[in-house]
Design an enzyme around this catalytic site. Structure first.
Site: not given
Ligand SMILES: NC(=O)c1ccc[n+]([C@@H]2O[C@H](COP(=O)([O-])OP(=O)(O)OC[C@H]3O[C@@H](n4cnc5c(N)ncnc54)[C@H](OP(=O)(O)O)[C@@H]3O)[C@@H](O)[C@H]2O)c1
Ligand SMILES: Cc1cc2nc3c(=O)[nH]c(=O)nc-3n(C[C@H](O)[C@H](O)[C@H](O)COP(=O)(O)OP(=O)(O)OC[C@H]3O[C@@H](n4cnc5c(N)ncnc54)[C@H](O)[C@@H]3O)c2cc1C
Lengths: 475, 243
Positions: B135, B148
């Site tokens: 990120s 984070y």
């Molecule tokens: N959205 C943004 O603006 C943004 C910006 C920068 C980086 N990111 C990064 O992009 C990635 C995807 O994020 P997203 O925005 O799509 O968010 P999200 O929908 O909240 O996705 C998080 C994912 O991680 C899984 N997860 C969490 N804890 C876990 C564990 N202990 N074991 C296995 N799976 C686990 C969740 O599974 P469950 O469905 O079971 O909860 C979910 O599938 C993340 O790494 C996030 O940090 C996001």
């Protein structure tokens, strides 16, 4: 000194980004904005809610006082308009496809175009398709849509195995012609008022090729055209384009197109036979902005109709064309509705029972040609009966005309309503934006039963649209 | 044909990646801690793209299970995308170490645990691609999300070291630094649209960067520029900003 440069750089870019962000902030999603459907009339200040899971949908239903389900917004008027609209477009996954039996199960937000992308290559086609493939399965059921095969294949819902629905209280019910059949038939053609359709299972029809064997026949006037329809009753598909601007003896002159799914034999000696289920890709045209209103003056419409009529001097023209060209000629021009300009347009589609069709059509067409209100497209079609409690179809003929919104139009359409009513006809809800509650009540004979059922299913008008309020389906 | 393993498959970003890779003809293995919500995605990918798709259970913080999880894959993947992550709540993390620990365990320790195993496999096979979703928050610690951010910073450094190690083994390591992305993680936040990507945009950018054998990717492109500036604001000013 190097540091000083950095400060300047960061201050300047910080300012620029900040300004851009603030400016764009005001456009963030989630707030109400003016939205219309295909006709761009009317427009309603609305908030669009989307969901991907059952839990998210339940939450939306908890949060809003009332709402209307919405598919791809291809209904013309206000059937899918309300201050809160629940879009199914993100709930659009295929759940199963039995390529042996030709049965497909998918979520309600799947578009008919997506179904065709998956099934045609495997030799299966939609059992019923309207004149655009850019509609959702949910919208197809809620308006119980039909196509050029209505006289033979009936409506979309006739081919459903079952469907799943979320009711106002968040519970999920499966219904089919066998199970919860009252709910099923109230939902088919029920304009989204019974609940949110979640998924549906339907039968497909087998095809040998992705092509249609088409014949187009020229008719010199309305009677001639109707004779040709009756002669073509055994054809799977038939529809006619009418020139509504010609007066006198030639009134109602036009073309009838009839078609059958082409077999491999029909493609004999044709290079397309090599890949019979994979028609070639074609480019799309786009109407990128709203046309100014003067564009549609009646001179241009006349020229347009004239060209179409004389393009084809022969009496019968036979061809084998791909299904897109046959069913969806308008989908090639993306957002063609914008050609009607910012005020939008409405489609007036009515049907008359067989016994009154000839006299009624002539009287109504006479009124339209005299009015000079101008209609870009007029489509005539022969129909058979339809099931459900709010069926549009009946044995008879329907005519559909587009009218650009302009002063005096609605008074004129009220006049047409009187004629339609006097000939025992009715208007199609999914195209309508302005019919009165009285007109609706008088022309939909099973309305009482529908309302009684709805009283049980949606007692507090949780699901309501601008249209349902207007025509008295909700209070 | 390629085989992509997507870890954290219930996320919106992972779903968009699954569509893109399936569309390109990849076999797709979806791994998530709950696989029931993946049922519709699996059938949809199979029906739309005739893709070979499977869903498997995977818990990022159950480190001991990772070796078996990886060994049990029916066929070895040649692309692994580590998508899972946990934003958590900064305020809560400051008060309650359990929240801090969960953030670090998910975004950093869990990722190291599984990718160590993948890296050794790819190194011995002398091929493959590891894609880590880190990120922009890892580029500089800010008061609003530094727990984070520091976990992601650790992950970014890990990926950079891994890339250095595996370069001679023809293994690609791609660090992805998304800015704002409109997903479940951010649905409650008000994000400025101009610099917020959709999951589909991110997936398409990742696929192209993978094909182009790139090392580091910012999504959307403006973020590279924004972070350049943010990284260069002198500390004595930065510490006074409310970021
Ligand atoms: N959205 C943004 O603006 C943004 C910006 C920068 C980086 N990111 C990064 O992009 C990635 C995807 O994020 P997203 O925005 O799509 O968010 P999200 O929908 O909240 O996705 C998080 C994912 O991680 C899984 N997860 C969490 N804890 C876990 C564990 N202990 N074991 C296995 N799976 C686990 C969740 O599974 P469950 O469905 O079971 O909860 C979910 O599938 C993340 O790494 C996030 O940090 C996001
Ligand atoms: C170019 C063109 C040609 C057309 N040709 C034909 C034709 O030949 N025959 C024909 O019958 N129609 C035709 N139509 C009309 C169109 O098929 C219908 O209006 C159809 O219902 C639109 O589907 P949609 O997904 O866009 O739904 P919307 O327009 O968004 O909604 C239509 C209705 O369906 C309800 N609805 C939508 N999704 C759901 C859901 N998940 N659960 C419950 N209710 C739902 C809405 O509440 C609303 O009442 C045509 C439209 C266009 C633009």
């Amino acid at each position: 000194m190097r540091n000083f440069g950095k400060y300047v750089l960061s201050a300047v870019t910080g300012g620029v980004i900040g300004a851009a962000a603030t400016w764009l902030w005001s456009n963030r999603p989630g707030t109400a904005r003016l939205m219309g459907s295909w006709g761009n009339y009317p427009k309603v200040a609305a908030q669009l809610h989307t969901f991907q899971t059952i839990a998210e949908l339940r939450q939306i239903l908890k949060n809003v006082h009332s709402a209307i389900p919405r598919g791809n917004g291809r209904s013309y008027g206000d059937s899918a308009l309300a201050p809160h609209m629940i879009s199914s477009l993100n709930y659009n996954k295929f759940l199963s496809f039995d390529t042996q039996a030709g049965i497909i199960h998918c979520q309600a937000g799947v578009l008919l175009s997506e179904i065709l992308e998956v099934t045609v290559a495997k030799g299966w086609f939609l059992p019923v398709t309207p004149g655009t493939k850019l509609i959702t399965v949910g919208g197809a059921i809620a308006s119980d849509v039909h196509g050029k095969s209505q006289h033979k294949a009936g409506n979309f819902s006739d081919h459903l195995v079952s469907m799943e629905l979320m009711l106002a209280d968040g519970s999920i019910v499966t219904c089919s012609p066998e199970q919860n059949n009252e709910l099923f038939w109230t939902t088919c053609g029920g304009m989204g008022l019974t609940g949110v359709i979640l998924s549906a299972t339907m039968h497909l029809i087998p095809i040998e090729t992705a092509y249609i064997r088409q014949e187009s026949l020229r008719a010199d006037n309305l009677d001639h055209l109707m004779d040709l329809f009756e002669e073509s009753e055994s054809w799977m598909y038939s529809v006619a384009w009418i020139d509504c601007l010609t007066k006198g003896n030639g009134m109602g002159r036009g073309y009838i197109m009839r078609g059958e799914h082409a077999t491999l034999t029909d493609l004999a000696g044709d290079s397309r036979r090599k890949y019979p289920l994979e028609p070639r890709w074609k480019p799309k045209l786009i109407v990128p902005f709203d046309f100014p209103e003067f564009f549609l003056n009646s001179f241009i419409i006349k020229a347009f109709n004239f060209v179409l009529y004389h393009k084809n001097p022969k009496k019968v023209v036979k061809s084998v064309i791909d299904y897109d060209e046959f069913f969806y000629p308008l989908d090639v021009i993306y957002q063609w509705n914008r050609i009607y300009g910012p005020r939008g347009f409405t489609q007036y589609q009515f049907i008359l029972p067989t016994e009154n069709s000839r006299a009624g059509m002539k009287a109504i067409m006479q009124k339209i040609t005299d009015s000079n209100m101008g209609s870009f497209l007029a489509v005539l079609k022969l129909y058979g009966p339809q099931r459900g409690y709010l069926p549009f179809a009946m044995a008879g003929y329907s005519l559909a005309l587009d009218f650009p919104i302009r002063d005096g139009l609605f008074d004129f359409l009220d006049e047409l309503d009187k004629l339609v009513l006097s000939y025992g006809g009715r208007l199609y809800l999914t195209k309508d934006a302005r019919m009165s509650a009285a007109m609706f009540k008088e022309t939909y004979p099973q309305l009482e039963t529908f309302l009684q059922n709805l009283q049980q299913i949606n007692p507090n008008d949780k699901f309501r649209s601008r249209q349902s309020d207007r025509v008295g389906l909700t209070k | 044909m390629g085989h992509v393993l997507i870890l954290g498959a219930t996320s919106d970003m992972a779903q968009a990646l699954a569509y893109r890779y399936a569309q390109e003809g990849y076999q797709v293995t979806l791994a998530a801690r709950q696989i029931e919500p993946l049922t519709a995605l699996v059938s949809d990918l199979q029906i739309r793209y005739q893709a070979k798709v499977a869903a498997l259970a995977f818990e990022a913080t159950d480190y001991a299970s990772h070796a078996t999880f990886y060994a049990n894959l029916a066929t070895p993947p040649n692309v692994v995308i580590c998508v899972f992550g946990y934003l958590g709540e900064q305020a809560k993390a400051q008060e309650d170490f359990a929240e801090s620990e969960k953030i670090i365990a998910t975004n950093y320790v869990g990722a190291v645990s599984i990718l160590n195993i993948v890296a050794n496999d790819f190194e011995s096979r002398q091929s493959g691609c590891i894609i880590g979703i880190s990120s922009v928050a890892g580029d500089r610690g800010r008061q609003s999300n530094y727990i984070y951010g520091s976990a992601k910073a650790g992950f970014t450094a890990y990926l950079s070291g891994l890339r250095n190690r595996l370069a001679k083994s023809q293994v690609q390591v791609l660090t992805v630094k998304p800015g704002f992305v409109r997903t479940r993680m951010t649905e409650k936040l008000k994000l400025p649209p101009f610099i917020t990507a959709t999951p589909t945009q991110v997936a398409n950018q990742i696929y192209r960067a993978h094909q182009a054998k790139r090392d580091v990717l910012y999504t959307l492109w403006m973020w590279q520029f924004i972070m350049l500036i943010i990284r260069h604001i002198p500390e004595f000013i930065f510490k006074r900003l409310s970021l």
